[in-house]
Design a protein around this motif. Structure first.
Motif, short mmCIF file in Angstrom:
data_model
loop_
_atom_site.label_atom_id
_atom_site.label_comp_id
_atom_site.label_asym_id
_atom_site.label_seq_id
_atom_site.Cartn_x
_atom_site.Cartn_y
_atom_site.Cartn_z
N PHE A 1 0.81 -1.22 0.00
CA PHE A 1 0.00 0.00 0.00
C PHE A 1 0.84 1.27 0.00
CE2 PHE A 1 -3.17 -2.77 2.52
CZ PHE A 1 -3.63 -3.36 1.36
N ALA A 2 2.10 1.16 -0.41
CA ALA A 2 3.00 2.31 -0.37
C ALA A 2 2.49 3.48 -1.22
CB ALA A 2 4.39 1.90 -0.84
N ALA A 3 1.81 3.19 -2.33
CA ALA A 3 1.35 4.26 -3.23
C ALA A 3 0.32 5.17 -2.57
CB ALA A 3 0.77 3.66 -4.50
N VAL A 4 -0.46 4.64 -1.65
CA VAL A 4 -1.53 5.45 -1.03
C VAL A 4 -1.20 5.87 0.39
CG1 VAL A 4 -3.25 4.31 -2.47
CG2 VAL A 4 -2.82 3.44 -0.17
N GLU A 5 -0.13 5.34 0.97
CA GLU A 5 0.20 5.63 2.36
C GLU A 5 0.31 7.12 2.68
OE1 GLU A 5 1.03 5.58 6.25
OE2 GLU A 5 0.44 3.80 5.10
N PRO A 6 1.00 7.95 1.89
CA PRO A 6 1.11 9.37 2.25
C PRO A 6 -0.24 10.07 2.34
CG PRO A 6 2.67 8.80 0.50
CD PRO A 6 1.74 7.64 0.64
N ILE B 1 -5.34 10.54 -8.07
CA ILE B 1 -4.21 11.07 -7.31
C ILE B 1 -2.95 10.27 -7.61
CG2 ILE B 1 -3.29 11.54 -5.00
CD1 ILE B 1 -6.18 11.87 -4.03
N ALA B 2 -2.93 9.00 -7.20
CA ALA B 2 -1.76 8.16 -7.43
C ALA B 2 -2.16 6.71 -7.26
CB ALA B 2 -0.64 8.51 -6.45
N GLY B 3 -1.44 5.82 -7.96
CA GLY B 3 -1.75 4.42 -7.78
C GLY B 3 -1.07 3.51 -8.76
N SER B 4 -1.40 2.24 -8.59
CA SER B 4 -0.87 1.18 -9.43
C SER B 4 -1.79 -0.01 -9.26
CB SER B 4 0.56 0.82 -9.01
OG SER B 4 0.54 0.15 -7.75
N ALA B 5 -1.36 -1.17 -9.75
CA ALA B 5 -2.15 -2.38 -9.55
C ALA B 5 -2.26 -2.74 -8.08
CB ALA B 5 -1.53 -3.54 -10.33
N ALA C 1 -2.47 -0.60 -5.30
CA ALA C 1 -3.36 0.27 -4.53
C ALA C 1 -3.49 1.59 -5.27
CB ALA C 1 -2.80 0.52 -3.12
N THR C 2 -4.64 2.24 -5.13
CA THR C 2 -4.89 3.50 -5.83
C THR C 2 -5.60 4.47 -4.91
OG1 THR C 2 -5.06 2.40 -7.98
CG2 THR C 2 -6.04 4.58 -7.79
N ALA C 3 -5.19 5.75 -4.99
CA ALA C 3 -5.87 6.83 -4.29
C ALA C 3 -6.51 7.76 -5.31
CB ALA C 3 -4.89 7.60 -3.41
N THR C 4 -7.80 8.00 -5.15
CA THR C 4 -8.50 8.99 -5.95
C THR C 4 -9.16 9.97 -4.99
OG1 THR C 4 -10.47 7.60 -6.07
CG2 THR C 4 -8.88 7.39 -7.85
N GLY C 5 -9.75 11.01 -5.53
CA GLY C 5 -10.40 12.00 -4.68
C GLY C 5 -11.48 12.74 -5.43
N GLY C 6 -12.05 13.71 -4.75
CA GLY C 6 -13.07 14.51 -5.38
C GLY C 6 -13.47 15.68 -4.52
N SER C 7 -13.95 16.71 -5.15
CA SER C 7 -14.43 17.87 -4.43
C SER C 7 -15.84 17.61 -3.93
CB SER C 7 -14.43 19.10 -5.34
OG SER C 7 -15.24 18.87 -6.49
N THR C 8 -16.24 18.31 -2.88
CA THR C 8 -17.57 18.14 -2.31
C THR C 8 -18.26 19.49 -2.20
OG1 THR C 8 -16.89 18.45 0.00
CG2 THR C 8 -16.68 16.22 -0.92
N ALA C 9 -19.56 19.44 -1.96
CA ALA C 9 -20.33 20.67 -1.83
C ALA C 9 -19.89 21.49 -0.63
CB ALA C 9 -21.82 20.32 -1.71
N SER C 10 -19.33 20.82 0.39
CA SER C 10 -18.88 21.52 1.59
C SER C 10 -17.49 22.11 1.43
CB SER C 10 -18.89 20.56 2.78
OG SER C 10 -17.95 19.52 2.59
#
Length: 370
Positions: A156-161, A220-224, A226-235
Motif C-alpha cells: 500500500f505504499a502508493a496510497v500511504e502518504p 491522485i496516485a496508484g498502481s495495480a 493500490a490506488t488513491a483517488t479523490g473529489g471535491s464536495t459541496a462543503s
C-alpha cells in the motif's frame, strides 16, 4: 474463450465472461483469494487478549486471535483431527477446543491435548493448526494464506502518504456497526463499482451527486497494488477514496471513514460488507457536518436507520450488470475518469497471469481527471 487466453486489456472494460465463468472464479480463488492479502475485519473486533473471531479467506476458514501477549495471529479454523470447524462465533478464551472430540490447542495453534488416547498415539507436534500471515494497516486487518506475500507496507505504499495525511489513525473503527449483504453479482462488478466515481451522476443523482459531483472526481496516485483517488464536495472538503485490491474500498471525508469489503460467494454472487470509523476512542463525533458525518450520526443513533441511502442504488446497478453478463459484447474503452478501473485490470493480469504491473503513476497536481 479459454482461461489460458484470459488476458485483460486494462484500457477497456472487462469482458462479460469474467463475471459468469466458474473456471475464472476458480483461478481467482487460487491466484488471488488464496494467495494475496484479504481484508477480514478491523482491529477493534479483537481488542483483548483471548479474543477469537472466525472469518473466511477465499474458501479457507480462518480463526483470527488476539494472543495473550497482545499479538495478532491467524490460524486454520479446522481441527487437525477430522477437520471440524473449531469456532463458529466470536469468543474469548486462552485455548481453542474442538466441539467434536475436544482436541485442544493454545493460541498459537499448538496441540496440547488429545482426550482418551494413549500418550504416544498422536504426534502432537505434527498436528498443530496451520498459521497464516496477518498484518494490521491503520486499524484494518488483512490475512494471507501465502507465506511469501509482500508486506502491507510495500503493498500500500502508493496510497500511504495520502491516508496518513487524512488522519486515518485518529479515528475509531466501529466493528459493531458492520453489516453484510449478499449481492446477486460477481465480486468484480461490486468492487469496480465501489472504486470509481464515474457513475455518481447517473446512479446516485439525489444521494451522492449533489454532495460529491462526478465532475469533481480526480485521480491522485496508484498502481495495480493500490490506488488513491479523490473529489471535491459541496462543503469544500475534498474526499479521499482508497482502492486496495482485491476487495476493499474506503472513502475518507471530514473525519469520517466509510468502507466496503467484497468477497466472492460463487461466480454470480458476492458478500458486501460495510463499516465505518469516526471520532476517537472516547466517542467524539466528527466536527464537520458533512454528508458522511450526518449519515454516521443517524446510523449510530438508531439501529433502524440502517445503511447509507446510496447502497441500495449500488446493489441495484451491480445486479443489473450481472443480469446483462449472460451475453457477450465488445468491451468499450475506459475514459480518463476510470483510471482506477485500469489499475484493477492490471491487478488481475498481475495476479492471474504473472504480469508485473507498471510503476506507481502519480497525476500531475492531483488533478488529472478534473
Amino acid at each position: 474463450m479459454s482461461l489460458g487466453q484470459m488476458v485483460f486489456d486494462p484500457d477497456s472494460a472487462l469482458p462479460h465472461v469474467a463475471f459468469r465463468d466458474p473456471a475464472i472464479l476458480a483461478a481467482e480463488l487460487d491466484a488471488i483469494w488464496h494467495s494475496d492479502w484479504v481484508f477480514v475485519t478491523t482491529a477493534d473486533a479483537v481488542p483483548n487478549p483471548g479474543d477469537q473471531l472466525p472469518v473466511i479467506v477465499g474458501r479457507q476458514p480462518v480463526l483470527l486471535i488476539r494472543q495473550q501477549n497482545g499479538d495478532l495471529a491467524a490460524l486454520s479454523n479446522l481441527c487437525a483431527h477430522r477437520g471440524t470447524l473449531l469456532v463458529d462465533r466470536p469468543a474469548n478464551s486462552k485455548r481453542i477446543q474442538c466441539p467434536y472430540h475436544a482436541w485442544t490447542y493454545d493460541d498459537g495453534g499448538r496441540l496440547l491435548s488429545v482426550p482418551h488416547a494413549p500418550r504416544d498415539a498422536v504426534d502432537r507436534s505434527a498436528h498443530c493448526l496451520p498459521t497464516y500471515r496477518v498484518e494490521s494497516w491503520h486499524g484494518l486487518i488483512f490475512v494471507s494464506l501465502n507465506p511469501d506475500v509482500e508486506p502491507l507496507v510495500e503493498r500500500f505504499a502508493a496510497v500511504e502518504p495520502y491516508v496518513a495525511a487524512h488522519g486515518l489513525d485518529a479515528v475509531a473503527h466501529r466493528s459493531e456497526q458492520q453489516e453484510t449483504q449478499e449481492w446477486a453479482c460477481n465480486w468484480k462488478l461490486a468492487i469496480l463499482n465501489a472504486m470509481e466515481s464515474y457513475h455518481l451522476f447517473r446512479v446516485h443523482p439525489e444521494t451522492l451527486e449533489p454532495f460529491s459531483p462526478t465532475k469533481g472526481a480526480y485521480y491522485i496516485a496508484g498502481s495495480a497494488r493500490a490506488t488513491a483517488t479523490g473529489g471535491s464536495t459541496a462543503s469544500g472538503d475534498d474526499y479521499l477514496l482508497i482502492s486496495l485490491p482485491p476487495g476493499f474500498v474506503g472513502v475518507f471525508n471530514s473525519g469520517a471513514f466509510f468502507w466496503q469489503a467484497v468477497h466472492p460467494i460463487d461466480a454470480e454472487r458476492c458478500a458486501v460488507r460495510t463499516g465505518a470509523a469516526w471520532g476517537t476512542a472516547s466517542g467524539a463525533r466528527p466536527r464537520s457536518r458533512s454528508r458522511i458525518a450526518n449519515w454516521f450520526s443517524r446510523w449510530t443513533a438508531s439501529a433502524a436507520y440502517g445503511l447509507p441511502d446510496f447502497l441500495p442504488e449500488d446493489k441495484a446497478i451491480c445486479e443489473r450488470g450481472q443480469r446483462g453478463a449472460i451475453g457477450d459484447f465488445a468491451p468499450g474503452p475506459l475514459v480518463p475518469i476510470e483510471r482506477v478501473v485500469a489499475d484493477f485490470g492490471r491487478y488481475l493480469n498481475w495476479r492471474l497471469n504473472g504480469a508485473e504491473p507498471p510503476a506507481v503513476h502519480t497525476a500531475p497536481d492531483t488533478g488529472e481527471n478534473r
